[in-house]
Write a protein that holds these residues in place. Structure first.
Motif: not given
Length: 419
Positions: A392-406, A411-418
């Protein structure tokens, strides 16, 4: 079939023939690791020389890649094939995963003889002891919340130690105005997440970091403070150069060493590169805690996980474990590596200014309850969660996630899934 079998095929070709080498000489120590940079290799040579004096040959199984992902893929293949190395460099929860799978050896007799339970911090014993048995030998304690700064560039731009995140941004602006790359970063997910560890601690403070990244408290993970942390990450990544994507961490460190960049946010293994380049703290480079994190240490620890090898190979394993936690090795190795000893009774006499600060900071954080496992480095939470976080952090850094809200939502969803 155990949980590590499924990914074995990934590295089988690379590891073909190691089993034969393994059986060739019981006086051989076979080590799987990812220490391939100049500073790392120099530190590892300290151990090779110690074991050579005892008559043990060293069989290197180096797998390049600073975060260790490639090495862990290779290890899965070896375990699946039953060709266990004498030991493997490992991090935190990975040690416990292999111990749970029943493939680790038992170093308890050696540990009792050497008094490891009294000298190794409890935070490290959590990961090196499983079901009452020592299964790994901690090599060091790294901390990740550091700034590494080229002093000549700092002097040139008239900079001073940043005491807050805003101070850091102002310092980066000065470097940019002077035509120097402000921030050296390698665009790999583990590097980006390692930097974000420090940003979260700086933004939210010690209690918030612990709740979010060690306790995985959902309210903290989805909070406005986490959103602000992503906002701060967005601010700081604007200061990297356009060619950062895919860059190895040690190449980013080299940018600072050469004066091509002002600062790197990285664990103290970066100091090993400065040492290898014959650079001196306070003269050639500066080491500061990431602003806003003074008094806290975000740690990881390299450990040598010991596997359940045949009886005729155990003498080599015991020799390796004993050498690893000897006071002389703990000092000599960590002086070169940039880290601090994994036992608390090693004097700081031979350490430079940054090493002495690291030792003092670790002691204070351990005693004050502000010693926190790095989520990016495999000590905050199990690997599946750490990997989700890094992604998630890397996607944010590289612009694949567009906003801090997203980013917070993902992040919450990814950690819940894991979980």
């Amino acid at each position: 079939m155990n949980k590590f079998m499924s990914s074995a095929a990934v590295a089988v070709v690379m590891l073909a023939g190691l089993g034969a080498a393994q059986a060739a000489d019981v006086k051989e120590v076979q080590m799987l690791h990812w220490w391939t940079s100049g500073g790392e290799a120099a530190a590892l040579n300290v151990l090779k020389e110690d074991l050579s004096k005892e008559g043990f040959a060293w069989k290197d199984v180096p797998v390049a890649g600073g975060g260790g992902d490639a090495a862990m893929t290779a290890l899965k293949a070896m375990v699946a094939a039953g060709t266990y190395p004498t030991a493997s460099q490992m991090l935190g929860y990975t040690v416990l995963d292999y111990a749970q799978a029943g493939v680790m050896g038992d170093l308890t007799e050696t540990a009792k003889k050497e008094g490891w339970d009294k000298s190794v911090p409890a935070a490290l014993q959590k990961f090196s002891v499983y079901d009452g048995k020592w299964v790994a030998a901690p090599v060091n304690v790294h901390s990740v919340n550091w700034l590494w700064i080229n002093k000549a560039v700092m002097d040139k731009i008239g900079g001073s130690q940043p005491k807050s995140f805003d101070d850091l941004i102002a310092l980066l602006d000065k470097a940019k105005a002077a035509g120097v790359i402000p921030l050296a970063l390698g665009g790999q997910n583990w590097q980006e997440a390692t930097m974000f560890d420090s940003i979260v601690l700086s933004t939210g403070g010690p209690e918030f970091y612990k709740k979010a990244f060690n306790d995985l408290d959902e309210a903290s993970l989805k909070s406005d403070t986490m959103k602000k942390s992503f906002d701060n990450l967005a601010k700081i990544v604007k200061y990297v150069d356009p060619n950062f994507s895919g860059r190895d961490w040690n190449l980013a460190t080299a940018m600072v060493i050469k004066g091509d960049a002002l600062v790197q946010v990285m664990g103290d293994w970066a100091k090993g590169e400065f040492v290898a380049a014959k650079k001196t703290p306070d003269k050639d480079f500066l080491c500061y805690r990431f602003p806003g994190t003074e008094g806290s240490v975000i740690y990881n620890s390299d450990m040598f996980g010991m596997f359940n090898v045949p009886d005729d190979r155990k003498a080599a394993q015991v020799a390796l474990a004993t050498a690893t936690l000897s006071k002389s090795f703990q000092s000599a190795f960590n002086v070169v590596k940039g880290s601090v000893p994994a036992r608390t009774d090693v004097p700081d006499t031979d350490f430079d200014a940054c090493g002495k600060k690291g030792i003092a900071d670790l002691k204070a954080a351990n005693e004050g309850g502000t010693l926190f496992g790095s989520l990016a480095q495999g000590y905050g939470a199990p690997p599946a969660i750490a990997n989700a976080y890094k992604d998630v952090v890397s996607k944010f850094v590289h612009g694949q996630i567009k906003s801090s809200d997203e980013a917070v939502t993902q992040l919450v969803q990814a950690i819940d899934d894991a979980r």
